[in-house]
Design a protein around this motif. Structure first.
Motif, PDB file in Angstrom:
ATOM      1  N   GLU A   1       0.822  -1.197   0.000  1.00  0.00           N
ATOM      2  CA  GLU A   1       0.000   0.000   0.000  1.00  0.00           C
ATOM      3  C   GLU A   1       0.863   1.257   0.000  1.00  0.00           C
ATOM      4  O   GLU A   1       0.398   2.342   0.282  1.00  0.00           O
ATOM      5  N   GLY A   2       2.132   1.069  -0.303  1.00  0.00           N
ATOM      6  CA  GLY A   2       3.009   2.226  -0.407  1.00  0.00           C
ATOM      7  C   GLY A   2       3.472   2.727   0.943  1.00  0.00           C
ATOM      8  O   GLY A   2       3.990   3.828   1.059  1.00  0.00           O
ATOM      9  N   ARG A   3       3.260   1.935   2.006  1.00  0.00           N
ATOM     10  CA  ARG A   3       3.753   2.393   3.302  1.00  0.00           C
ATOM     11  C   ARG A   3       5.201   1.970   3.469  1.00  0.00           C
ATOM     12  O   ARG A   3       5.783   1.351   2.604  1.00  0.00           O
ATOM     13  N   ARG A   4       5.803   2.343   4.575  1.00  0.00           N
ATOM     14  CA  ARG A   4       7.243   2.357   4.600  1.00  0.00           C
ATOM     15  C   ARG A   4       7.838   1.459   5.665  1.00  0.00           C
ATOM     16  O   ARG A   4       7.171   0.967   6.532  1.00  0.00           O
ATOM     17  N   GLY A   5       9.117   1.256   5.565  1.00  0.00           N
ATOM     18  CA  GLY A   5       9.799   0.422   6.525  1.00  0.00           C
ATOM     19  C   GLY A   5      11.274   0.411   6.199  1.00  0.00           C
ATOM     20  O   GLY A   5      11.795   1.332   5.600  1.00  0.00           O
ATOM     21  N   VAL A   6      11.949  -0.647   6.615  1.00  0.00           N
ATOM     22  CA  VAL A   6      13.356  -0.813   6.283  1.00  0.00           C
ATOM     23  C   VAL A   6      13.450  -1.985   5.310  1.00  0.00           C
ATOM     24  O   VAL A   6      13.128  -3.116   5.665  1.00  0.00           O
ATOM     25  N   ALA A   7      13.834  -1.710   4.081  1.00  0.00           N
ATOM     26  CA  ALA A   7      13.899  -2.758   3.068  1.00  0.00           C
ATOM     27  C   ALA A   7      15.322  -3.282   2.957  1.00  0.00           C
ATOM     28  O   ALA A   7      16.283  -2.513   2.969  1.00  0.00           O
ATOM     29  N   ILE A   8      15.437  -4.597   2.865  1.00  0.00           N
ATOM     30  CA  ILE A   8      16.734  -5.229   2.672  1.00  0.00           C
ATOM     31  C   ILE A   8      16.814  -5.685   1.219  1.00  0.00           C
ATOM     32  O   ILE A   8      15.998  -6.497   0.793  1.00  0.00           O
ATOM     33  N   VAL A   9      17.758  -5.140   0.463  1.00  0.00           N
ATOM     34  CA  VAL A   9      17.900  -5.564  -0.935  1.00  0.00           C
ATOM     35  C   VAL A   9      19.316  -6.085  -1.168  1.00  0.00           C
ATOM     36  O   VAL A   9      20.204  -5.895  -0.346  1.00  0.00           O
ATOM     37  N   GLY A  10      19.477  -6.726  -2.295  1.00  0.00           N
ATOM     38  CA  GLY A  10      20.801  -7.242  -2.642  1.00  0.00           C
ATOM     39  C   GLY A  10      20.652  -8.451  -3.538  1.00  0.00           C
ATOM     40  O   GLY A  10      19.570  -9.034  -3.630  1.00  0.00           O
ATOM     41  N   ARG A  11      21.739  -8.821  -4.174  1.00  0.00           N
ATOM     42  CA  ARG A  11      21.686  -9.961  -5.084  1.00  0.00           C
ATOM     43  C   ARG A  11      21.466 -11.247  -4.263  1.00  0.00           C
ATOM     44  O   ARG A  11      21.680 -11.249  -3.042  1.00  0.00           O
ATOM     45  N   PRO A  12      21.052 -12.320  -4.938  1.00  0.00           N
ATOM     46  CA  PRO A  12      20.788 -13.572  -4.219  1.00  0.00           C
ATOM     47  C   PRO A  12      22.027 -14.063  -3.470  1.00  0.00           C
ATOM     48  O   PRO A  12      23.155 -13.849  -3.920  1.00  0.00           O
ATOM     49  N   ASN A  13      21.752 -14.665  -2.309  1.00  0.00           N
ATOM     50  CA  ASN A  13      22.790 -15.406  -1.600  1.00  0.00           C
ATOM     51  C   ASN A  13      23.804 -14.583  -0.808  1.00  0.00           C
ATOM     52  O   ASN A  13      24.798 -15.119  -0.344  1.00  0.00           O
ATOM     53  N   VAL A  14      23.567 -13.287  -0.673  1.00  0.00           N
ATOM     54  CA  VAL A  14      24.514 -12.484   0.112  1.00  0.00           C
ATOM     55  C   VAL A  14      24.196 -12.559   1.608  1.00  0.00           C
ATOM     56  O   VAL A  14      25.001 -12.136   2.441  1.00  0.00           O
ATOM     57  N   GLY A  15      22.997 -13.110   1.940  1.00  0.00           N
ATOM     58  CA  GLY A  15      22.662 -13.277   3.359  1.00  0.00           C
ATOM     59  C   GLY A  15      21.548 -12.367   3.844  1.00  0.00           C
ATOM     60  O   GLY A  15      21.442 -12.104   5.045  1.00  0.00           O
ATOM     61  N   LYS A  16      20.691 -11.903   2.940  1.00  0.00           N
ATOM     62  CA  LYS A  16      19.592 -11.014   3.344  1.00  0.00           C
ATOM     63  C   LYS A  16      18.647 -11.716   4.312  1.00  0.00           C
ATOM     64  O   LYS A  16      18.320 -11.187   5.376  1.00  0.00           O
ATOM     65  N   SER A  17      18.220 -12.930   3.920  1.00  0.00           N
ATOM     66  CA  SER A  17      17.266 -13.650   4.778  1.00  0.00           C
ATOM     67  C   SER A  17      17.915 -14.040   6.098  1.00  0.00           C
ATOM     68  O   SER A  17      17.275 -13.979   7.153  1.00  0.00           O
ATOM     69  N   SER A  18      19.192 -14.415   6.039  1.00  0.00           N
ATOM     70  CA  SER A  18      19.895 -14.766   7.287  1.00  0.00           C
ATOM     71  C   SER A  18      19.958 -13.560   8.221  1.00  0.00           C
ATOM     72  O   SER A  18      19.806 -13.704   9.436  1.00  0.00           O
ATOM     73  N   LEU A  19      20.178 -12.379   7.649  1.00  0.00           N
ATOM     74  CA  LEU A  19      20.227 -11.166   8.466  1.00  0.00           C
ATOM     75  C   LEU A  19      18.890 -10.918   9.134  1.00  0.00           C
ATOM     76  O   LEU A  19      18.825 -10.631  10.334  1.00  0.00           O
ATOM     77  N   LEU A  20      17.811 -11.046   8.340  1.00  0.00           N
ATOM     78  CA  LEU A  20      16.478 -10.825   8.900  1.00  0.00           C
ATOM     79  C   LEU A  20      16.211 -11.813  10.027  1.00  0.00           C
ATOM     80  O   LEU A  20      15.728 -11.445  11.094  1.00  0.00           O
ATOM     81  N   ASN A  21      16.589 -13.063   9.816  1.00  0.00           N
ATOM     82  CA  ASN A  21      16.364 -14.083  10.846  1.00  0.00           C
ATOM     83  C   ASN A  21      17.201 -13.803  12.094  1.00  0.00           C
ATOM     84  O   ASN A  21      16.712 -13.895  13.210  1.00  0.00           O
ATOM     85  N   ALA A  22      18.462 -13.463  11.883  1.00  0.00           N
ATOM     86  CA  ALA A  22      19.338 -13.208  13.022  1.00  0.00           C
ATOM     87  C   ALA A  22      18.829 -12.006  13.807  1.00  0.00           C
ATOM     88  O   ALA A  22      18.841 -11.995  15.042  1.00  0.00           O
ATOM     89  N   TRP A  23      18.388 -11.030  13.096  1.00  0.00           N
ATOM     90  CA  TRP A  23      17.971  -9.771  13.705  1.00  0.00           C
ATOM     91  C   TRP A  23      16.699  -9.960  14.504  1.00  0.00           C
ATOM     92  O   TRP A  23      16.539  -9.450  15.598  1.00  0.00           O
ATOM     93  N   THR A  24      15.749 -10.681  13.917  1.00  0.00           N
ATOM     94  CA  THR A  24      14.460 -10.849  14.586  1.00  0.00           C
ATOM     95  C   THR A  24      14.420 -12.134  15.389  1.00  0.00           C
ATOM     96  O   THR A  24      13.435 -12.457  16.014  1.00  0.00           O
ATOM     97  N   ARG A  25      15.519 -12.872  15.372  1.00  0.00           N
ATOM     98  CA  ARG A  25      15.627 -14.150  16.090  1.00  0.00           C
ATOM     99  C   ARG A  25      14.482 -15.094  15.746  1.00  0.00           C
ATOM    100  O   ARG A  25      13.879 -15.711  16.610  1.00  0.00           O
ATOM    101  N   THR A  26      14.130 -15.127  14.492  1.00  0.00           N
ATOM    102  CA  THR A  26      13.091 -16.071  14.065  1.00  0.00           C
ATOM    103  C   THR A  26      13.598 -16.836  12.861  1.00  0.00           C
ATOM    104  O   THR A  26      14.694 -16.597  12.382  1.00  0.00           O
ATOM    105  N   ASP A  27      12.783 -17.726  12.394  1.00  0.00           N
ATOM    106  CA  ASP A  27      13.112 -18.429  11.156  1.00  0.00           C
ATOM    107  C   ASP A  27      12.071 -18.108  10.106  1.00  0.00           C
ATOM    108  O   ASP A  27      11.644 -18.954   9.351  1.00  0.00           O
TER     109      ASP A  27
END
Ligand code: GDP
Ligand code: ZN
Length: 411
Positions: A159-185
């Motif tokens: 809906e065009g609202r905002r946040g902190v977006a994580i971008v980058g090419r595949p496999n650099v660890g974006k999802s791992s960062l999100l998981n580590a940061w939020t301590r979830t899987d």
């Protein structure tokens, strides 16, 4: 509770009723039949204000406390409730009134009093302006604590609202960062490139600021149709985000694929027409554990586009603290990183402070141009009135209505 030792400073009767809706409703009906009526939103706090228990800024803090979503937001509201905003602004207002008295006296009794010390007036007005600026600087922190870096809600990015977006090419660890940061899987982590096909959201509190992290699909040209939709979505998420974290693999350095994403999102750099990213940008050099102490060598335009580079290791969680600090710095509230929350002015108060500041600018201009004292006093009075609106010493009915109508019932 006998007046004045109650919240509203009026006589108050409190009925403790058995739980259960039937009992409650019957007692309520009996009370209404005996002449009572339901309270309007914020009516208790309005009465507390009208009876001098609270000033207006404290009353607003009550509402902020009720609405606080994080401990830091509650602490900030409590600091306001203890009188922080009101006290500070009242002091500034007294300073304005002191100057006003000095000048007004000269209008009538210049001969008896001797000439006005114009330099002293200039100095005083400048000091008062600085105090107002300092109070205004808390506004950003207040807005962050109240609203966070993203209005909450599912699919808010769509809906065009905002946040902190994580971008980058595949496999650099974006999802791992999100998981580590939020301590979830929540995000699926694999080493097959292109696993994250959609945009994932996770809520997080950083230094008291609630924010929503968006893990985006690796941005790259894709022949896979589902993945291609994900890529389009991550571009949308990146262009609507308050802050964009571009993640690179520190051990691989700045690669061709990174350059493609950079060009796609930032074009010729922030602030240029070709730049999709409207928010602020931060570069994250992840997999720092594999890179030793090596810095990632970056092309100059890229270096300039990112205000800072943070090294992280999503596996060991190293560097997440620095990442949070860098985000708070970018968000404009670095003091939150140390957990140092204090009172903050809200939008209504900030608007009044801006008006007071403008009026004082008018005073210094009148002094500068040697205009008659009448011109000075008009602006000094306007400043005092605007400042009075913050604490409620000087306040119109409409302002009260708009403040208290936003309260919930029973407060
Ligand atoms: P994404 O495609 O950018 O979301 O990357 P993933 O989070 O799926 O990670 C890709 C691979 O890199 C996985 O095998 C992770 O375990 C690994 N990885 C992620 N972060 C780090 C890190 O900081 N250090 C090391 N050594 N490996 C990492
Ligand atoms: Zn991923």
């Amino acid at each position: 509770m006998l007046a004045p030792r109650s919240y509203t400073r009026e006589d108050v009767i409190e009925l403790q009723v058995h739980g259960g809706p039937v009992c409650c409703r019957r007692v309520l009906r009996a009370a209404i039949e005996a002449g009572a009526r339901p309270a309007r939103p914020g009516e208790f706090t309005l009465r507390a204000f009208l009876n001098g228990r609270l000033d207006l800024s404290q009353a607003e803090s009550v509402m902020q406390l009720v609405e606080a979503r994080t401990a830091a937001a509650a602490d900030s509201a409590l600091a306001g409730l203890r009188g922080g905003v009101g006290q500070e602004v009242r002091q500034i207002r007294e300073g304005v009134l002191d100057v006003l008295v000095e000048v007004e006296a000269r209008i009538d009794f210049e001969e008896d009093l001797g000439p006005l010390d114009t330099d002293a007036v200039k100095r005083d007005v400048a000091a008062l302006q600085r105090d107002i600026e300092a109070a205004l600087r808390t506004a950003r922190q207040g807005a962050l604590l109240r609203n966070g870096l993203q209005a909450r809600g599912r699919r808010a990015w769509e809906e065009g609202r905002r946040g902190v977006a994580i971008v980058g090419r595949p496999n650099v660890g974006k999802s791992s960062l999100l998981n580590a940061w939020t301590r979830t899987d929540r995000a699926i982590v694999t080493d097959i490139a292109g696993t994250t096909r959609d945009v994932l959201e996770a809520d997080l509190v950083v230094g008291g600021v609630p924010l929503t992290l968006l893990d985006t699909a690796g941005i790259r040209d894709s022949t896979d149709e589902v993945e291609a939709i994900g890529v389009g979505r991550s571009q949308a998420a990146a262009s609507n985000a308050d802050i964009v974290l571009m993640v690179v693999d520190a051990s691989a350095g700045w690669t061709e694929a990174d350059q493609v994403i950079y060009s796609d999102l930032w074009g010729k750099g922030p602030g240029t027409r070709s730049c999709r990213v409207k928010g602020m940008s931060l570069l994250v050099a992840n997999k720092a554990d594999l890179a030793g102490n090596q810095e990632v060598p970056l092309p100059l335009p890229v270096k300039e586009a990112f205000r800072s580079v943070v090294r992280t290791c999503a596996v060991s969680r190293d560097g997440l603290g620095s990442l949070e600090e860098a985000i708070l710095q970018l968000a404009g509230a670095p003091q939150l990183a140390s957990g140092g929350v204090s009172w903050a002015v809200n939008e209504r108060q900030a608007e009044a402070l801006v008006r007071a500041h403008e009026a004082l600018m008018g005073v210094s201009q009148s002094v500068q141009e040697g205009l008659p004292y009448d011109c000075w006093t008009i602006d000094l009075r306007a400043a005092a009135i605007a400042l009075g609106e913050v604490s409620g010493d000087e306040v119109a009915e409409e302002v009260l209505d708009s403040v208290f109508s936003r309260f919930c019932l029973g407060k």
